[in-house]
Motif scaffolding. Structure first.
Motif, mmCIF file in Angstrom:
data_model
loop_
_atom_site.group_PDB
_atom_site.id
_atom_site.type_symbol
_atom_site.label_atom_id
_atom_site.label_comp_id
_atom_site.label_asym_id
_atom_site.label_seq_id
_atom_site.Cartn_x
_atom_site.Cartn_y
_atom_site.Cartn_z
ATOM 1 N N GLY A 102 -24.714 40.456 45.137
ATOM 2 C CA GLY A 102 -23.860 41.431 45.800
ATOM 3 C C GLY A 102 -24.098 42.868 45.410
ATOM 4 N N GLY A 103 -24.930 43.132 44.439
ATOM 5 C CA GLY A 103 -25.182 44.518 44.066
ATOM 6 C C GLY A 103 -25.781 44.639 42.689
ATOM 7 N N ALA A 104 -26.089 45.868 42.344
ATOM 8 C CA ALA A 104 -26.721 46.136 41.055
ATOM 9 C C ALA A 104 -25.661 46.206 39.963
ATOM 10 C CB ALA A 104 -27.502 47.439 41.119
ATOM 11 N N ARG A 105 -26.063 45.796 38.752
ATOM 12 C CA ARG A 105 -25.185 45.931 37.595
ATOM 13 C C ARG A 105 -26.033 46.273 36.377
ATOM 14 N NH1 ARG A 105 -23.952 40.895 34.332
ATOM 15 N NH2 ARG A 105 -25.629 39.499 34.870
ATOM 16 N N VAL A 106 -25.399 46.877 35.388
ATOM 17 C CA VAL A 106 -26.088 47.227 34.149
ATOM 18 C C VAL A 106 -26.232 45.962 33.307
ATOM 19 C CG1 VAL A 106 -25.946 48.563 32.010
ATOM 20 C CG2 VAL A 106 -25.300 49.611 34.167
ATOM 21 N N VAL A 107 -27.470 45.704 32.871
ATOM 22 C CA VAL A 107 -27.756 44.492 32.087
ATOM 23 C C VAL A 107 -28.284 44.815 30.693
ATOM 24 C CG1 VAL A 107 -28.103 43.045 34.107
ATOM 25 C CG2 VAL A 107 -30.044 44.277 33.122
ATOM 26 N N GLY A 108 -28.329 46.092 30.361
ATOM 27 C CA GLY A 108 -28.802 46.497 29.046
ATOM 28 C C GLY A 108 -29.007 47.992 29.003
ATOM 29 N N GLY A 109 -29.504 48.451 27.859
ATOM 30 C CA GLY A 109 -29.754 49.871 27.698
ATOM 31 C C GLY A 109 -30.786 50.117 26.623
ATOM 32 N N ILE A 110 -31.394 51.280 26.710
ATOM 33 C CA ILE A 110 -32.398 51.717 25.739
ATOM 34 C C ILE A 110 -31.882 53.008 25.108
ATOM 35 C CG2 ILE A 110 -33.729 52.943 27.539
ATOM 36 C CD1 ILE A 110 -35.419 51.245 24.657
ATOM 37 N N GLY A 111 -32.101 53.163 23.820
ATOM 38 C CA GLY A 111 -31.726 54.391 23.135
ATOM 39 C C GLY A 111 -32.835 54.826 22.197
ATOM 40 N N VAL A 112 -33.142 56.113 22.220
ATOM 41 C CA VAL A 112 -34.199 56.677 21.374
ATOM 42 C C VAL A 112 -33.648 57.909 20.670
ATOM 43 C CG1 VAL A 112 -36.486 57.759 21.347
ATOM 44 C CG2 VAL A 112 -36.040 55.842 22.900
ATOM 45 N N SER A 113 -33.974 58.032 19.373
ATOM 46 C CA SER A 113 -33.573 59.209 18.609
ATOM 47 C C SER A 113 -34.643 59.534 17.584
ATOM 48 C CB SER A 113 -32.240 58.953 17.907
ATOM 49 O OG SER A 113 -31.822 60.110 17.222
ATOM 50 N N GLY A 114 -34.795 60.805 17.303
ATOM 51 C CA GLY A 114 -35.721 61.228 16.252
ATOM 52 C C GLY A 114 -36.590 62.394 16.639
ATOM 53 N N GLY A 115 -36.891 62.519 17.920
ATOM 54 C CA GLY A 115 -37.680 63.654 18.381
ATOM 55 C C GLY A 115 -36.756 64.733 18.915
ATOM 56 N N ALA A 116 -37.347 65.729 19.548
ATOM 57 C CA ALA A 116 -36.539 66.671 20.321
ATOM 58 C C ALA A 116 -35.895 65.874 21.448
ATOM 59 C CB ALA A 116 -37.422 67.781 20.884
ATOM 60 N N ILE A 117 -34.802 66.352 21.995
ATOM 61 C CA ILE A 117 -34.107 65.606 23.046
ATOM 62 C C ILE A 117 -35.058 65.289 24.198
ATOM 63 C CG2 ILE A 117 -32.266 65.712 24.777
ATOM 64 C CD1 ILE A 117 -31.263 65.221 21.924
ATOM 65 N N THR A 118 -35.903 66.235 24.576
ATOM 66 C CA THR A 118 -36.840 65.964 25.673
ATOM 67 C C THR A 118 -37.805 64.839 25.309
ATOM 68 O OG1 THR A 118 -38.280 67.752 24.891
ATOM 69 C CG2 THR A 118 -36.709 68.278 26.664
ATOM 70 N N GLN A 119 -38.226 64.771 24.047
ATOM 71 C CA GLN A 119 -39.103 63.683 23.600
ATOM 72 C C GLN A 119 -38.357 62.353 23.602
ATOM 73 O OE1 GLN A 119 -40.140 65.558 19.847
ATOM 74 N NE2 GLN A 119 -42.287 65.731 20.517
ATOM 75 N N ASP A 120 -37.118 62.359 23.137
ATOM 76 C CA ASP A 120 -36.321 61.136 23.166
ATOM 77 C C ASP A 120 -36.199 60.604 24.589
ATOM 78 O OD1 ASP A 120 -35.964 61.485 20.430
ATOM 79 O OD2 ASP A 120 -33.824 61.967 20.581
ATOM 80 N N VAL A 121 -35.965 61.504 25.532
ATOM 81 C CA VAL A 121 -35.803 61.097 26.933
ATOM 82 C C VAL A 121 -37.099 60.499 27.481
ATOM 83 C CG1 VAL A 121 -35.386 61.943 29.282
ATOM 84 C CG2 VAL A 121 -33.897 62.682 27.407
ATOM 85 N N VAL A 122 -38.249 61.138 27.252
ATOM 86 C CA VAL A 122 -39.488 60.585 27.804
ATOM 87 C C VAL A 122 -39.869 59.267 27.136
ATOM 88 C CG1 VAL A 122 -40.391 62.789 28.657
ATOM 89 C CG2 VAL A 122 -41.074 61.984 26.407
ATOM 90 N N CYS A 123 -39.534 59.109 25.865
ATOM 91 C CA CYS A 123 -39.800 57.827 25.191
ATOM 92 C C CYS A 123 -38.890 56.737 25.742
ATOM 93 C CB CYS A 123 -39.624 57.968 23.682
ATOM 94 S SG CYS A 123 -40.876 59.036 22.913
ATOM 95 N N ALA A 124 -37.643 57.066 25.993
ATOM 96 C CA ALA A 124 -36.718 56.101 26.598
ATOM 97 C C ALA A 124 -37.171 55.744 28.007
ATOM 98 C CB ALA A 124 -35.301 56.661 26.609
ATOM 99 N N GLU A 125 -37.656 56.724 28.746
ATOM 100 C CA GLU A 125 -38.173 56.458 30.102
ATOM 101 C C GLU A 125 -39.381 55.517 30.060
ATOM 102 O OE1 GLU A 125 -37.303 56.880 33.153
ATOM 103 O OE2 GLU A 125 -35.552 58.162 32.844
ATOM 104 N N ALA A 126 -40.248 55.672 29.059
ATOM 105 C CA ALA A 126 -41.398 54.778 28.924
ATOM 106 C C ALA A 126 -40.918 53.341 28.716
ATOM 107 C CB ALA A 126 -42.291 55.219 27.761
ATOM 108 N N ALA A 127 -39.883 53.166 27.917
ATOM 109 C CA ALA A 127 -39.328 51.827 27.706
ATOM 110 C C ALA A 127 -38.669 51.303 28.977
ATOM 111 C CB ALA A 127 -38.333 51.859 26.563
ATOM 112 N N ALA A 128 -37.933 52.157 29.672
ATOM 113 C CA ALA A 128 -37.266 51.749 30.910
ATOM 114 C C ALA A 128 -38.267 51.353 31.978
ATOM 115 C CB ALA A 128 -36.357 52.865 31.404
ATOM 116 N N GLU A 129 -39.424 51.969 31.979
ATOM 117 C CA GLU A 129 -40.461 51.610 32.958
ATOM 118 C C GLU A 129 -40.927 50.181 32.730
ATOM 119 O OE1 GLU A 129 -42.890 51.973 36.240
ATOM 120 O OE2 GLU A 129 -41.191 53.186 35.591
#
Length: 134
Positions: A102-129
């Motif tokens: 019936g629709g999309a739902r959240v089934v998990g999440g990824i979190g990254v910390s340690g770099g600059a915020i922009t680096q954390d985001v691109v690393c999290a995006e790599a995992a999400a891909e």
């Protein structure tokens, strides 16, 4: 979410961090915000493990990337007053979606910390891909 996939996701984030010149901690949580996989690169900051898991949990609990939350939880934002001690409201957390009938739902999440915020985001995006192309 299963362990094999979560491990592939954390590895993808670490590989991206190496290319970015960042030293990170990365966490993958399931739909309940429970830790499934975690990696901390040698030399990563002491706060990184808690922040990475907090970003992953926050992205699941609020069903949105944590990068959207800094502005939204500030005075005047539509989420102002959200109990900030329970959530990590800076970039690096991404919810993982799946389509179930019936629709999309959240089934998990990824979190990254340690770099600059922009680096954390691109690393999290790599995992999400990895999740999106599973």
């Amino acid at each position: 979410m299963n362990l094999e996939l979560a491990l592939r996701m954390t590895e993808a984030a670490v590989r991206r961090a190496i290319r970015e010149g960042a030293v990170i901690s990365v966490a993958v949580v399931d739909e309940g915000g429970h830790l499934v996989s975690f990696q901390r690169m040698e030399g990563a900051e002491i706060a990184g493990p808690g922040l990475a898991q907090g970003k992953a949990y926050t992205s699941v609990a609020l069903r949105r990337p944590t990068a959207e939350l800094a502005v939204r939880t500030a005075p005047g934002g539509d989420l102002y007053g959200l109990p900030r001690e329970d959530y990590v409201c800076v970039g690096g957390g991404i919810p993982l979606w799946a389509d179930y009938g019936g629709g999309a739902r959240v089934v998990g999440g990824i979190g990254v910390s340690g770099g600059a915020i922009t680096q954390d985001v691109v690393c999290a995006e790599a995992a999400a891909e990895v999740w999106r192309t599973r």
